[in-house]
Design a protein around this motif. Sequence first.
Motif, PDB file in Angstrom:
ATOM      1  N   ALA A  74       0.847  -1.197   0.000  1.00  0.00           N
ATOM      2  CA  ALA A  74       0.000   0.000   0.000  1.00  0.00           C
ATOM      3  C   ALA A  74       0.879   1.242   0.000  1.00  0.00           C
ATOM      4  O   ALA A  74       1.943   1.259   0.616  1.00  0.00           O
ATOM      5  N   THR A  75       0.419   2.280  -0.682  1.00  0.00           N
ATOM      6  CA  THR A  75       1.150   3.550  -0.683  1.00  0.00           C
ATOM      7  C   THR A  75       0.604   4.508   0.368  1.00  0.00           C
ATOM      8  O   THR A  75       1.169   5.563   0.600  1.00  0.00           O
ATOM      9  N   VAL A  76      -0.504   4.107   1.001  1.00  0.00           N
ATOM     10  CA  VAL A  76      -1.181   4.912   2.013  1.00  0.00           C
ATOM     11  C   VAL A  76      -1.535   3.986   3.172  1.00  0.00           C
ATOM     12  O   VAL A  76      -1.907   2.832   2.941  1.00  0.00           O
ATOM     13  N   THR A  77      -1.440   4.471   4.385  1.00  0.00           N
ATOM     14  CA  THR A  77      -1.810   3.637   5.536  1.00  0.00           C
ATOM     15  C   THR A  77      -3.328   3.515   5.635  1.00  0.00           C
ATOM     16  O   THR A  77      -4.073   4.376   5.163  1.00  0.00           O
ATOM     17  N   GLN A  78      -3.749   2.465   6.280  1.00  0.00           N
ATOM     18  CA  GLN A  78      -5.184   2.274   6.494  1.00  0.00           C
ATOM     19  C   GLN A  78      -5.742   3.388   7.363  1.00  0.00           C
ATOM     20  O   GLN A  78      -6.852   3.862   7.146  1.00  0.00           O
ATOM     21  N   ARG A  79      -4.962   3.824   8.324  1.00  0.00           N
ATOM     22  CA  ARG A  79      -5.424   4.916   9.199  1.00  0.00           C
ATOM     23  C   ARG A  79      -5.640   6.199   8.405  1.00  0.00           C
ATOM     24  O   ARG A  79      -6.647   6.882   8.566  1.00  0.00           O
ATOM     25  N   ALA A  80      -4.698   6.543   7.524  1.00  0.00           N
ATOM     26  CA  ALA A  80      -4.844   7.756   6.713  1.00  0.00           C
ATOM     27  C   ALA A  80      -6.089   7.655   5.833  1.00  0.00           C
ATOM     28  O   ALA A  80      -6.841   8.628   5.690  1.00  0.00           O
ATOM     29  N   TYR A  81      -6.311   6.477   5.265  1.00  0.00           N
ATOM     30  CA  TYR A  81      -7.504   6.287   4.441  1.00  0.00           C
ATOM     31  C   TYR A  81      -8.767   6.399   5.289  1.00  0.00           C
ATOM     32  O   TYR A  81      -9.759   7.004   4.875  1.00  0.00           O
ATOM     33  N   GLY A  82      -8.731   5.822   6.480  1.00  0.00           N
ATOM     34  CA  GLY A  82      -9.887   5.899   7.375  1.00  0.00           C
ATOM     35  C   GLY A  82     -10.237   7.330   7.741  1.00  0.00           C
ATOM     36  O   GLY A  82     -11.411   7.723   7.719  1.00  0.00           O
ATOM     37  N   VAL A  83      -9.230   8.120   8.061  1.00  0.00           N
ATOM     38  CA  VAL A  83      -9.466   9.531   8.401  1.00  0.00           C
ATOM     39  C   VAL A  83     -10.056  10.258   7.196  1.00  0.00           C
ATOM     40  O   VAL A  83     -11.031  11.009   7.317  1.00  0.00           O
ATOM     41  N   TRP A  84      -9.463  10.024   6.037  1.00  0.00           N
ATOM     42  CA  TRP A  84      -9.947  10.666   4.817  1.00  0.00           C
ATOM     43  C   TRP A  84     -11.404  10.280   4.538  1.00  0.00           C
ATOM     44  O   TRP A  84     -12.245  11.138   4.248  1.00  0.00           O
ATOM     45  N   SER A  85     -11.712   8.973   4.657  1.00  0.00           N
ATOM     46  CA  SER A  85     -13.073   8.490   4.400  1.00  0.00           C
ATOM     47  C   SER A  85     -14.068   9.087   5.382  1.00  0.00           C
ATOM     48  O   SER A  85     -15.162   9.517   4.997  1.00  0.00           O
ATOM     49  N   MET A  86     -13.684   9.101   6.646  1.00  0.00           N
ATOM     50  CA  MET A  86     -14.569   9.656   7.673  1.00  0.00           C
ATOM     51  C   MET A  86     -14.815  11.144   7.427  1.00  0.00           C
ATOM     52  O   MET A  86     -15.936  11.625   7.563  1.00  0.00           O
ATOM     53  N   ARG A  87     -13.763  11.849   7.073  1.00  0.00           N
ATOM     54  CA  ARG A  87     -13.895  13.292   6.824  1.00  0.00           C
ATOM     55  C   ARG A  87     -14.815  13.545   5.633  1.00  0.00           C
ATOM     56  O   ARG A  87     -15.655  14.448   5.667  1.00  0.00           O
ATOM     57  N   GLN A  88     -14.676  12.742   4.590  1.00  0.00           N
ATOM     58  CA  GLN A  88     -15.565  12.879   3.429  1.00  0.00           C
ATOM     59  C   GLN A  88     -17.016  12.665   3.827  1.00  0.00           C
ATOM     60  O   GLN A  88     -17.891  13.419   3.433  1.00  0.00           O
TER      61      GLN A  88
END
Length: 140
Positions: A74-88
């Motif tokens: 992965a080029t992005v951590t799961q946590r970073a994706y989770g934060v991004w998804s939640m913010r969206q």
Amino acid sequence: MYGLPDRLRPLSAAEEQVMLAVWACREPATRRDIDEKLRGKGWAPATVLNFLYRLEEKGWVKSGKQGNHNIYAATVTQRAYGVWSMRQRLDTLFGGDLAAAVRALVSESGCGQSELEQAMKVLEEKHLEAEEYDLYDPYG
């Protein structure tokens, strides 16, 4: 995009499932490792491989070779994706109003006392951090 590189293109629901499998593997992961995590989906290995190609094109994974196996990371951590998804979702569904989102989640999700206490502790820690930052004067 809320901390994610601009080069990333959005994930479909199926691509998100493959990314969850990639994150669940020890990196670098082989296609077989990823297949194993997706076993319950009933997808053929070729389907998973197709998704991995798409994810690489979109910038979510990088691939390489290890012996005669393709490997993926992965080029992005799961946590970073989770934060991004939640913010969206917060912006889309609640107009960015965190209090309204928390109120809806707590009143409708059936959270137990322990979960509420843990959430309150996190919020209190963040509140204290913000107060400390507000008191900091770099020019003082």
